[in-house]
Design an enzyme around this catalytic site. Structure first.
Site, short mmCIF file in Angstrom:
data_model
loop_
_atom_site.label_atom_id
_atom_site.label_comp_id
_atom_site.label_asym_id
_atom_site.label_seq_id
_atom_site.Cartn_x
_atom_site.Cartn_y
_atom_site.Cartn_z
N ASP A 190 -14.68 87.83 81.60
CA ASP A 190 -13.90 86.88 82.13
C ASP A 190 -13.70 87.35 83.81
OD1 ASP A 190 -12.96 85.48 79.96
OD2 ASP A 190 -11.78 87.09 79.42
N ASP A 249 -7.77 81.22 78.16
CA ASP A 249 -8.45 81.76 76.83
C ASP A 249 -7.51 81.26 75.89
OD1 ASP A 249 -10.14 83.31 75.62
OD2 ASP A 249 -8.96 85.20 75.54
N ASP A 252 -9.25 88.34 79.61
CA ASP A 252 -8.95 89.71 79.01
C ASP A 252 -9.87 90.67 79.14
OD1 ASP A 252 -10.16 88.53 76.95
OD2 ASP A 252 -8.42 88.95 75.65
#
Length: 907
Positions: free
Chosen positions: A644, A336, A640
């Site tokens: 995800d 990310d 997070d």
């Protein structure tokens, strides 16, 4: 009701149609549903909650932990050791098996835990209109067509098509990964708009951070976006780790080879040597148990546990033990952007005013850093000319910056906080400025008008209006610009070019304007702003890369690990950050829409060559991970948000963020980063490679030392000479060395250059070509040492007790010297560090030496093991053979490395 069900099943693009059409499609009303109608819909569509997945019975889950080839292999070895009276080894094996079963039992079911964590994110109550009356109901009672009211602080209870909004801003990071809250409105958007661009929708589980809104429920329960993610988590495969796959293959192979050799040997002993079949059976079983490296699983488990402890010191908490080793095999890290590769702190880094381009230095919200201009301009004059825009930035602003211990924290919107920090870098005290220019009125930011305006009284009593917002909106409202202290004609093309330039560098841009109001003005409602504002300039913001992440990305590249950014952010922003991080000089970018247009068969090629994936959805992330895995990659995935979780579970190593990560992401992951820092991932990869190296060292030390003993005994059976060791003496060697010398290899530090090697192939066998060669070479060297000493003692007229005592001692001494060789598989052991060893090595060698002295010279041990004391010359001969073994193996190491006989295995 059936017709409504068919309309909902058709999954209309609610975001692409007017709000009134959505209400009509749902057969609803702006005044809300009648209670009777809501009850009928609740019965038809079910409660607004995620379905619970039934789990397996705990007893069955526990028993299934033993359904593994290696476990069966270990249990057979334990039973064999018990039958031979080798109770200590048997107890160790049973303990390892039990501990592994307990750990697996506790960790299994992470998908169910992730789903439960998602359920906890849904709000408990919601404000709805029923029969025209506002009332609070349990969210489970929401049905399609309900009218829901939202306020700041609420968690959205279902998927809504917004009907009305006022300054509504929603944090959708858990779904999109977008770091900045999204401004919401009622206007429909394009049909092809990605999740993060659907500004007229509010999704279940997201958080209202500002304003108010009203929406109609278009999906509940499993039909919501968050419900679809729950389904994806269930569908994601729970992959075995490379080490477990290799151990299973090794266990099966070793079992069949050992059984075959034992059967052949027993047949030879009975048919050729005339052994009684019972005696032959016991000899063969004893030999097989001696061949089994029963301490190996325990040492591997301890090695992994030590890796877990080391990673914890590097801010990486491992939730599943084998994940430690998986990190060492990682060939692709999908990360990310926000907060992992970047600081997740907005930085106002560019101020553009007529005639001046100012760059702000510093990091995060720390109010220090230079304000510099491009070559040919004057810093002091430029900053002085920027006073008007800096004043506007501080006054048209609700944020504050405060210091708490060593950390600067923003209260309010991150971008507004960055503007306060920018003013402080220029020398302004924002509290003092706001005191001198008191606010009289304000128009909060709203998605419809796309600006914020405030009315202030100046030092001399005059009144000023300050405005900030979207640059294109403010430019349309301005009739001129400030330049060189005077009002000028507004240069639209210049400002459009400046905005495009900033956007190309990944910056978010705000425009600033002002106007002087008449003394009689008391509020902003009475003012006409359009056409009367004066444009002051623009400020560009960026979430800057972590400095340590830049170095970590470079280290990944040197280690042969590809780094890919997967983010919900815009493509241009993501590409700019990727360039700054060094992912690629000209990174190839693919958006969620691009992924949607690619077939599954073509996606692996796209995934392999692409460095940046932008505007992605949970399905996109899951498809990307699967595509990379189909190419043979071992994929590490960071995340997070709830969005995800499916990809985290699918990845070979799922890595959740500890600070800003949701519980759903943590439950679906194998590892949690306490500092949300990409550099910690790379440090963990380094530890993972060290763990795998140490496991290889344990195997490279254990199998040949056992092999030397076994070959010597086999030779005695085949050629009919006296056994060089008794069964009790073999068990003594295994006992005294496996829990000391074998164990210390688990504590070995990383070898030099460990992060300059390519990742190992996930299908690489546990016994590589190099280890097979080492197994054969060292086994025969050990056999040579054993038989040489044995026949030398007998030829000298010594009794069999002395000969066997010399054999046991030479095996142990050779194991000690071989330990110093095997500590460095990739470099020479002839160095000061290699000779001195670590504290653990020295302690282990001291314990073994003391044990051997007792074994050789204590009368009780002589009686128990049928041994005899040795003279000084015999002891010197034993030590000389150990030194000779070390020298021979160091020469072998140089030859194999120089001629690259085993490729990159030892280079």
């Amino acid at each position: 009701m059936a017709a409504l069900g068919r309309r909902l099943a058709a999954s209309p693009d609610w975001h692409a149609h007017p709000a009134s059409e959505a209400v009509a499609t749902l057969a609803g009303s702006q005044q809300g549903l009648a209670e009777a109608e809501a009850a009928r819909r609740l019965a038809a569509f079910g409660p607004n909650q995620l379905p619970a997945k039934p789990g397996r019975h705990p007893a069955l889950r526990f028993l299934l932990q033993f359904h593994n080839a290696l476990i069966y292999f270990l249990l057979v070895a334990a039973i064999g050791a018990t039958l031979l009276g080798h109770l200590v080894d048997a107890a160790v094996i049973f303990a390892v098996v039990t501990v592994n079963a307990i750990v697996g039992f506790v960790q299994e079911g992470k998908a169910e835990n992730a789903l439960n964590a998602i359920r906890r994110m849904v709000s408990a109550h919601s404000q709805v209109l029923r029969d025209g009356q506002r009332r609070a109901i349990d969210v489970a009672g929401l049905v399609p067509g309900d009218i829901v009211m939202l306020e700041a602080g609420d968690r959205v209870p279902a998927d809504l098509r917004l009907l009305r909004s006022r300054s509504l801003r929603i944090d959708e990071a858990m779904l999109t990964g977008e770091s900045v809250a999204v401004d919401k409105g009622e206007a429909p958007v394009a049909t092809v708009a990605m999740l993060g661009d659907r500004t007229c929708m509010a999704y279940s589980g997201t958080l209202v951070v500002m304003g108010q809104g009203t929406g109609v429920v278009v999906a509940t329960g499993a039909a919501t976006e968050i419900g679809r993610i729950g389904t994806l988590i269930e569908q994601a495969e729970d992959l075995s780790t490379p080490l477990l796959r290799q151990i299973n293959r090794f266990g099966r192979t070793f079992t069949w080879v050992t059984a075959g050799v034992a059967a052949a040997l027993m047949a030879f002993a009975v048919l050729v040597r005339g052994f009684d079949w019972v005696d032959a059976l016991m000899a063969v079983v004893a030999l097989a148990v001696g061949a089994v490296p029963e301490g190996l699983p325990a040492v591997i488990t301890i090695t992994l546990a030590i890796g877990v402890q080391r990673m914890a010191l590097r801010k990486a908490v491992v939730r599943r033990l084998p994940a430690v080793e998986t990190l060492g095999a990682t060939s692709v890290i999908c990360s990310d952007k926000t907060g992992t590769l970047t600081l997740n702190e907005m930085l106002a880094r560019r101020v553009v005013i007529p005639g001046h381009d100012i760059r702000a230095g510093g990091t995060g919200y720390v109010p220090s850093g230079p304000l510099e201009v491009e070559a040919g301009d004057d810093d002091i004059n430029s900053v002085a000319a920027a006073a008007a825009i800096l004043r506007c930035a501080i006054l048209c602003n609700d944020a504050e910056i405060n210091r708490r211990e060593e950390e600067w924290l923003v209260t309010g919107d991150p971008m507004e906080g960055a503007l306060v920090v920018l003013g402080m870098k220029a020398g302004f005290d924002f509290r003092h400025v706001r005191h001198e220019w008191p606010r009289l009125d304000e128009v909060p930011f709203d998605a419809q008008h796309r600006y914020m305006a405030t009315l202030h009284r100046g030092l001399a009593g005059e009144k000023f209006v300050f405005v900030k917002g979207a640059p294109e909106r403010l430019l349309a409202m301005c009739g001129g610009q400030i330049g060189h202290g005077e009002r000028q004609v507004l240069d639209h093309s210049h400002w459009e070019a400046q905005v495009s330039r900033a956007a190309a560098e990944g910056e978010r841009v705000l425009g600033f304007a002002m106007m002087i109001a008449a003394d009689s003005v008391s509020d902003l409602q009475s003012l006409r702003l359009d056409g009367n504002l004066t444009f002051l300039g623009i400020v560009g913001f960026i979430d800057p890369p972590r400095p340590e992440a830049i170095a970590a990305v470079a280290e990944c590249h040197s280690a042969g690990i590809a780094v890919k950014m997967i983010t919900g952010d815009h493509a241009m922003t993501a590409a700019a950050i990727a360039r700054q991080l060094g992912l690629a000089d000209n990174p190839e970018v693919a958006t969620g829409a691009d992924i949607d247009g690619v077939a599954d068969s073509d996606l692996p090629a796209l995934a392999a060559r692409t460095s940046v994936f932008a505007r992605t959805s949970p399905e996109h992330k899951l498809r990307i991970v699967r595509a990379l895995q189909s190419n043979g990659a071992v994929v590490g995935m960071t995340g997070d948000g709830v969005n995800d979780a499916p990809a985290l579970k699918q990845a070979d190593i799922g890595i959740a963020m500890g600070r800003k990560g949701t519980e759903a992401a943590k439950e679906a992951s194998n590892m949690v980063l306490l500092d949300d820092n990409f550099a910690s991932i790379v440090a963990a990869v380094r530890e993972g490679r060290t763990v795998y190296d140490n496991i290889r060292k344990v195997i490279a030390w254990t199998l040949p030392t056992n092999g030397g003993e076994v070959i010597a005994v086999i030779a005695a059976i085949l050629f009919g000479f006296t056994m060089p060791m008794t069964a009790a003496q073999i068990l003594w060697i295994n006992l005294v060395t496996s829990v000391t010398l074998g164990l210390v290899l688990a504590f070995e530090p990383a070898e030099p250059g460990i992060m300059r090697r390519r990742p190992r192939r996930p299908d690489a066998p546990l016994l590589s070509r190099f280890l097979v060669w080492r197994l054969a070479l060292v086994s025969f060297l050990f056999m040579g040492g054993v038989l040489s000493v044995f026949f030398f003692a007998l030829a000298r007229g010594e009794g069999v007790e002395v000969a066997r005592t010399m054999v046991v001692n030479v095996i142990v001494v050779m194991e000690i010297f071989y330990l110093f060789n095997v500590r460095y598989l990739h470099t020479t052991s002839f160095s000061l560090t290699g000779i001195l060893g670590t504290r653990s090595v020295l302690v282990a060698v001291g314990i073994v030496t003391a044990g051997q002295i007792a074994f050789t010279y204590l009368p009780f041990m002589n009686w128990a093991f049928a041994t005899a004391p040795l003279g000084v010359a015999d002891a010197a001969l034993v030590i000389a053979l150990g030194i000779l073994l070390l020298v021979v193996l160091e020469i072998e190491k140089v030859v194999t490395r120089r001629w690259r006989l085993f490729g990159e295995e030892i280079n």
